[in-house]
Design an enzyme around this catalytic site. Sequence first.
Site, PDB file in Angstrom:
ATOM      1  N   ASP A 182     -94.254 -47.245  34.856  1.00  0.00           N
ATOM      2  CA  ASP A 182     -94.200 -47.860  33.522  1.00  0.00           C
ATOM      3  C   ASP A 182     -94.522 -49.356  33.642  1.00  0.00           C
ATOM      4  OD1 ASP A 182     -92.511 -45.561  33.674  1.00  0.00           O
ATOM      5  OD2 ASP A 182     -91.444 -46.165  31.864  1.00  0.00           O
ATOM      6  N   ASP A 231     -97.863 -44.314  33.927  1.00  0.00           N
ATOM      7  CA  ASP A 231     -96.775 -43.865  33.044  1.00  0.00           C
ATOM      8  C   ASP A 231     -96.870 -44.710  31.776  1.00  0.00           C
ATOM      9  OD1 ASP A 231     -94.295 -42.896  31.908  1.00  0.00           O
ATOM     10  OD2 ASP A 231     -93.680 -42.280  33.915  1.00  0.00           O
ATOM     11  N   ASP A 232     -95.785 -44.850  31.026  1.00  0.00           N
ATOM     12  CA  ASP A 232     -95.872 -45.574  29.764  1.00  0.00           C
ATOM     13  C   ASP A 232     -96.412 -46.994  29.956  1.00  0.00           C
ATOM     14  OD1 ASP A 232     -94.715 -43.573  28.031  1.00  0.00           O
ATOM     15  OD2 ASP A 232     -92.799 -43.995  29.007  1.00  0.00           O
ATOM     16  N   HIS A 237     -99.446 -43.141  30.135  1.00  0.00           N
ATOM     17  CA  HIS A 237     -98.920 -42.150  29.195  1.00  0.00           C
ATOM     18  C   HIS A 237     -98.906 -42.645  27.750  1.00  0.00           C
ATOM     19  CE1 HIS A 237     -96.607 -39.821  32.575  1.00  0.00           C
ATOM     20  NE2 HIS A 237     -97.910 -39.859  32.758  1.00  0.00           N
ATOM     21  N   ARG A 285     -96.814 -42.545  20.898  1.00  0.00           N
ATOM     22  CA  ARG A 285     -95.776 -41.542  21.186  1.00  0.00           C
ATOM     23  C   ARG A 285     -94.382 -42.020  20.781  1.00  0.00           C
ATOM     24  NH1 ARG A 285     -94.537 -38.612  26.979  1.00  0.00           N
ATOM     25  NH2 ARG A 285     -94.541 -40.721  27.849  1.00  0.00           N
ATOM     26  N   LYS A 342     -90.462 -40.351  21.080  1.00  0.00           N
ATOM     27  CA  LYS A 342     -89.676 -39.179  21.478  1.00  0.00           C
ATOM     28  C   LYS A 342     -88.188 -39.502  21.403  1.00  0.00           C
ATOM     29  CE  LYS A 342     -90.878 -40.334  26.236  1.00  0.00           C
ATOM     30  NZ  LYS A 342     -91.044 -39.981  27.618  1.00  0.00           N
TER      31      LYS A 342
END
Length: 369
Positions: A187, A208-209, A230, A263, A265
Site C-alpha cells: 500500500d 496494493d492500494d 489495487h 473502491r 469496502k
Amino acid sequence: MKYITESALVALTAFFGLASAAPAADIESRSVSCTVTSYTNVAAAKKACTTLVIDSVVVPAGDTLDLTDLLDGTKLTFKGTITFGYKEWSGPLVSVSGSKITVVGASGSMFDGDGSRWWDGEGSNGGKTKPKFFYAHNLDDSTITGVTLKNTPVQGFSINSSSNLSLKTITINNKDGDTDELGHNTDAFDVGSSDTITIDGATVYNQDDCLAVNSGTNIVFKNGYCSGGHGISIGSVGGRSDNTVDTVTISDSTIVDSQNGVRIKTVYGATGTVKGVTYSGITLKAITKYGIVIEQDYENGSPTGTPTTGVPITDLTISNVKGTVSSSGTDIYILCGSGACSDWSWSGVSITGGKTSSSCKNVPSPASC
Ligand SMILES: *[C@@H]1O[C@H](CO)[C@@H](O)[C@H](O)[C@H]1NC(C)=O
Ligand SMILES: *[C@@H]1O[C@H](CO)[C@@H](O)[C@H](O)[C@H]1NC(C)=O
C-alpha cells in the site's frame, strides 16, 4: 542561525548527555542547524537542531530512523540515498512526529528500502516479517514534500493520529516488486484516525492500494497517478477502534494497470460510517477486476458475497469517472445491504470494456451497475 558541525554535535551531546532531556525551549531559541550523516548522531540532533539535514544515513538492521518528537517548527531535509540493514521485523524504518514540521526530500534524494530482500509474494499475510516503511503518526500542522520511497518491503506511508498534514509530490516506486509478483501488500498511503490530510500530486507504482482510508475526516487525495496496484480505496471500514470515514475527496487522478479503479469496502457484520465521500475526475485505464467496486461484505480481507447494513455508505458522489476495464474484468459492481446505501450522486460515469455485473444488490438510484 547557528550552524553546528557533526563533530560539534557529538561534543554537544556529550555535554548534555544523550539521555538527559536537554532544555528544549532553550535550544530551540538558538535555532541550531545541523547536518547528520551518521545514524548514531540522529538521537542527539533531533533534540538540539531546528534545521536538520539527514544526509545519506545508513540505518542499522532492526532500527528505526527515529525522528519522533522533533522540536516544534523543525525543518527536516532528507538528502542523498538513505538505506536500511536487513532484518525480519515489523518496523517502521522511518518515523516522524511533531508539530509545525516541514519535511523535504531534496532533489535526487530517496529512501531505498531494497524490498526484494523481504519480498516473498506473501506481503503481510505470511512468510518473512516485513518492516513497514514511513510512519507519519502524531504529525500535526506539518508538510512532507518531495519524498521518494523505493521498493518498500510492505506498506509505504502510514498516516495515523495526525491532523492538518499535507503530503505533496510524493513518489513511491515499487515497480521492481512486479517481478515474479513478489511485492505484495505494498500500500502506498494508509490513513487512519486522522483529520485534515491532503495528499497532492503523488506518483505511485505498487502492488496494493494506492490510497486506503480506514478511518478519518477531511481527507483529500488529488492530482495522483496510481499504477500497478489495487486502486484508490476507502476501507475496509469496520472492526477497528475507529470506524468513521467522513468527508473524503478524491479528485483529478489517474489509475492504470490496476486491479480496481474506485473502491469502497466495508466489513461484514461490523458497525461504522462512510459518509461524504467524493470521487471526481478519475481516469481509469486497463483495470483488470472492477472499474468501480462498492461492497458491504468484507470479512478477513475477502468478500463474502453477503452484504450487511452496519456500515452505511451515505452522501457518496461519483462524478466524471471514465475509462477502460479489460475484457475479463467487470465495469461496475455494487453490493449493498438493504437500505444501507443512500443519498448517492452519480454523474458522468463512463466505464467500458469489461463485463456488466449481474450480481449487484440494493443499488441506490441514480447509480447503476
Ligand atoms: C495547518 O498547517 C499549516 C502548516 O502546514 C499551518 O500553516 C496552518 O496554520 C495550519 N492550520 C491550522 C488551522 O492550524
Ligand atoms: C491508528 O492508531 C491507533 C492507535 O495506535 C490504532 O489503534 C489503530 O489501529 C490505527 N489505525 C489504523 C487504521 O492503522
